[in-house]
Each structure stands twice: as structure tokens, then as C-alpha cells.
Design a protein around this motif. Structure first.
Motif, PDB file in Angstrom:
ATOM      1  N   ARG A   1       0.858  -1.178   0.000  1.00  0.00           N
ATOM      2  CA  ARG A   1       0.000   0.000   0.000  1.00  0.00           C
ATOM      3  C   ARG A   1       0.894   1.227   0.000  1.00  0.00           C
ATOM      4  N   ASP A   2       0.611   2.173  -0.888  1.00  0.00           N
ATOM      5  CA  ASP A   2       1.390   3.408  -0.987  1.00  0.00           C
ATOM      6  C   ASP A   2       1.064   4.299   0.208  1.00  0.00           C
ATOM      7  N   VAL A   3       2.071   4.567   1.040  1.00  0.00           N
ATOM      8  CA  VAL A   3       1.897   5.418   2.221  1.00  0.00           C
ATOM      9  C   VAL A   3       2.777   6.666   2.127  1.00  0.00           C
ATOM     10  N   THR A   4       3.148   7.030   0.902  1.00  0.00           N
ATOM     11  CA  THR A   4       4.038   8.167   0.692  1.00  0.00           C
ATOM     12  C   THR A   4       3.462   9.445   1.273  1.00  0.00           C
ATOM     13  N   GLU A   5       2.182   9.729   1.011  1.00  0.00           N
ATOM     14  CA  GLU A   5       1.576  10.956   1.512  1.00  0.00           C
ATOM     15  C   GLU A   5       1.605  10.997   3.040  1.00  0.00           C
ATOM     16  N   THR A   6       1.316   9.870   3.665  1.00  0.00           N
ATOM     17  CA  THR A   6       1.347   9.793   5.129  1.00  0.00           C
ATOM     18  C   THR A   6       2.757  10.069   5.636  1.00  0.00           C
ATOM     19  N   LYS A   7       3.763   9.492   4.993  1.00  0.00           N
ATOM     20  CA  LYS A   7       5.153   9.695   5.415  1.00  0.00           C
ATOM     21  C   LYS A   7       5.585  11.151   5.226  1.00  0.00           C
ATOM     22  N   VAL A   8       5.166  11.776   4.133  1.00  0.00           N
ATOM     23  CA  VAL A   8       5.510  13.179   3.892  1.00  0.00           C
ATOM     24  C   VAL A   8       4.887  14.051   4.978  1.00  0.00           C
ATOM     25  N   LEU A   9       3.606  13.819   5.296  1.00  0.00           N
ATOM     26  CA  LEU A   9       2.936  14.584   6.347  1.00  0.00           C
ATOM     27  C   LEU A   9       3.577  14.332   7.709  1.00  0.00           C
ATOM     28  N   GLN A  10       3.954  13.082   7.970  1.00  0.00           N
ATOM     29  CA  GLN A  10       4.604  12.738   9.233  1.00  0.00           C
ATOM     30  C   GLN A  10       5.942  13.476   9.356  1.00  0.00           C
ATOM     31  N   HIS A  11       6.705  13.505   8.279  1.00  0.00           N
ATOM     32  CA  HIS A  11       7.997  14.200   8.285  1.00  0.00           C
ATOM     33  C   HIS A  11       7.791  15.703   8.525  1.00  0.00           C
ATOM     34  N   ALA A  12       6.790  16.303   7.860  1.00  0.00           N
ATOM     35  CA  ALA A  12       6.504  17.729   8.042  1.00  0.00           C
ATOM     36  C   ALA A  12       6.100  18.012   9.487  1.00  0.00           C
ATOM     37  N   ASN A  13       5.299  17.130  10.067  1.00  0.00           N
ATOM     38  CA  ASN A  13       4.885  17.293  11.454  1.00  0.00           C
ATOM     39  C   ASN A  13       6.091  17.202  12.397  1.00  0.00           C
ATOM     40  N   GLU A  14       6.998  16.270  12.139  1.00  0.00           N
ATOM     41  CA  GLU A  14       8.206  16.142  12.957  1.00  0.00           C
ATOM     42  C   GLU A  14       9.055  17.406  12.863  1.00  0.00           C
ATOM     43  N   GLU A  15       9.138  17.990  11.669  1.00  0.00           N
ATOM     44  CA  GLU A  15       9.888  19.237  11.489  1.00  0.00           C
ATOM     45  C   GLU A  15       9.253  20.368  12.292  1.00  0.00           C
ATOM     46  N   ARG A  16       7.922  20.468  12.266  1.00  0.00           N
ATOM     47  CA  ARG A  16       7.227  21.503  13.049  1.00  0.00           C
ATOM     48  C   ARG A  16       7.458  21.300  14.542  1.00  0.00           C
ATOM     49  N   GLU A  17       7.431  20.046  14.984  1.00  0.00           N
ATOM     50  CA  GLU A  17       7.669  19.761  16.404  1.00  0.00           C
ATOM     51  C   GLU A  17       9.087  20.141  16.808  1.00  0.00           C
ATOM     52  N   ARG A  18      10.074  19.851  15.947  1.00  0.00           N
ATOM     53  CA  ARG A  18      11.458  20.244  16.240  1.00  0.00           C
ATOM     54  C   ARG A  18      11.588  21.764  16.312  1.00  0.00           C
ATOM     55  N   PHE A  19      10.931  22.456  15.386  1.00  0.00           N
ATOM     56  CA  PHE A  19      10.965  23.923  15.384  1.00  0.00           C
ATOM     57  C   PHE A  19      10.344  24.468  16.667  1.00  0.00           C
ATOM     58  N   ALA A  20       9.171  23.947  17.026  1.00  0.00           N
ATOM     59  CA  ALA A  20       8.487  24.408  18.242  1.00  0.00           C
ATOM     60  C   ALA A  20       9.338  24.136  19.476  1.00  0.00           C
ATOM     61  N   ARG A  21       9.975  22.969  19.546  1.00  0.00           N
ATOM     62  CA  ARG A  21      10.824  22.618  20.689  1.00  0.00           C
ATOM     63  C   ARG A  21      12.004  23.571  20.762  1.00  0.00           C
ATOM     64  N   THR A  22      12.631  23.856  19.629  1.00  0.00           N
ATOM     65  CA  THR A  22      13.766  24.781  19.591  1.00  0.00           C
ATOM     66  C   THR A  22      13.333  26.170  20.036  1.00  0.00           C
ATOM     67  N   LEU A  23      12.184  26.611  19.548  1.00  0.00           N
ATOM     68  CA  LEU A  23      11.668  27.917  19.924  1.00  0.00           C
ATOM     69  C   LEU A  23      11.370  27.988  21.420  1.00  0.00           C
ATOM     70  N   LEU A  24      10.665  26.993  21.943  1.00  0.00           N
ATOM     71  CA  LEU A  24      10.337  26.979  23.371  1.00  0.00           C
ATOM     72  C   LEU A  24      11.594  26.964  24.235  1.00  0.00           C
ATOM     73  N   ASP A  25      12.561  26.147  23.832  1.00  0.00           N
ATOM     74  CA  ASP A  25      13.775  26.027  24.637  1.00  0.00           C
ATOM     75  C   ASP A  25      14.669  27.257  24.547  1.00  0.00           C
ATOM     76  N   SER A  26      14.451  28.108  23.534  1.00  0.00           N
ATOM     77  CA  SER A  26      15.254  29.335  23.433  1.00  0.00           C
ATOM     78  C   SER A  26      14.689  30.450  24.315  1.00  0.00           C
ATOM     79  N   ILE A  27      13.477  30.281  24.796  1.00  0.00           N
ATOM     80  CA  ILE A  27      12.863  31.267  25.679  1.00  0.00           C
ATOM     81  C   ILE A  27      13.440  31.092  27.080  1.00  0.00           C
TER      82      ILE A  27
END
Length: 133
Positions: free
Chosen positions: A35-61
Motif C-alpha cells: 500500500r502506498d503510504v508516501t503521503e502519510t510519510k511526507v505529512l509525518q515528516h513535516a509534522n516532525e519538522e514543526r515539532e522540532r521547530f516548536a521545541r527549539t523555539l520553546l527552549d530558546s525562551i
């Protein structure tokens, strides 16, 4: 698993396979479905990037930050500054009721009268080790 196609393109696939047996019960191959899960993996990767950004931002405060879930009153997120002033690791903070970090006298002020802003209320906090600040 990454699937590479004859044209050189790649997709992410979820594959389930079983042994293919002949009439004697011997394994003669495999059969399955992918089963092609490419779209799910792309969205998952984007979500992980947003979480890393948010964590970096929070920890810089440099101000302690506790995100409290309104429905449960439990701490959903924190940052390094809060870990530092509470003298506790994130794993010890997240999931706790926020009241456990407020001294007994200040707990009554957590629930302001109608029309009173919680932003104007001051109280002492309690560190993980029990000391107040």
C-alpha cells in the motif's frame, strides 16, 4: 519501506506478505500486498519538522513555560527554563497536575472569582524537591 520503481521514482509502501505454499505444504514463494503510504510519510515528516521547530523555539525562551491542558489541568508541555526553575526533568513535569508545583496557600488562587484574571494572581511555586520559590 521505500519502493523504487523501474522509472527511478520512489514511494513509501507498507507491505504485508505471507508464504505461498504448494499442495504438499512446502513454501514455494510469497504473496502479499503493498500500500502506498508516501503521503502519510511526507505529512509525518513535516509534522516532525514543526515539532522540532516548536521545541527549539520553546527552549530558546528564558522564561519558564508550562502549557496546561484546560480540560484536565495537567501539564502538556514545558521548556528548559521551567525544568531549571522546577529542578525537574521534562519527563517529571509533563503529565503532572499543575497544582503540584504551587504551594498550598497559592492553590486557592488558581481558581479566580468570575471576572478576575488569572494573569494577575501571584503565588509561590514548589520545586520537584519540595523547596519553594
Amino acid at each position: 519501506m521505500v519502493q523504487t520503481w523501474p522509472d527511478g521514482g520512489t514511494t513509501w509502501v507498507s507491505t504485508s506478505k505471507l508464504p505461498l505454499r504448494n499442495r504438499q505444504g512446502e513454501i514455494v514463494g510469497t504473496f502479499g500486498i503493498s500500500r502506498d503510504v508516501t503521503e502519510t510519510k511526507v505529512l509525518q515528516h513535516a509534522n516532525e519538522e514543526r515539532e522540532r521547530f516548536a521545541r527549539t523555539l520553546l527552549d530558546s525562551i528564558h522564561t519558564g513555560f508550562l502549557l496546561i491542558e484546560e480540560r484536565t489541568g495537567r501539564i502538556r508541555e514545558t521548556n528548559r527554563a521551567a525544568e531549571s526553575f522546577l529542578v525537574a526533568h521534562r519527563d517529571q513535569i509533563v503529565g503532572q497536575a499543575h497544582e503540584c508545583f504551587i504551594d498550598a496557600n497559592g492553590r486557592a488562587s488558581l481558581y479566580p472569582a468570575p471576572g478576575e484574571s488569572i494573569l494577575n494572581i501571584e503565588h509561590e511555586y514548589v520545586r520537584w524537591d519540595g523547596s519553594s520559590f
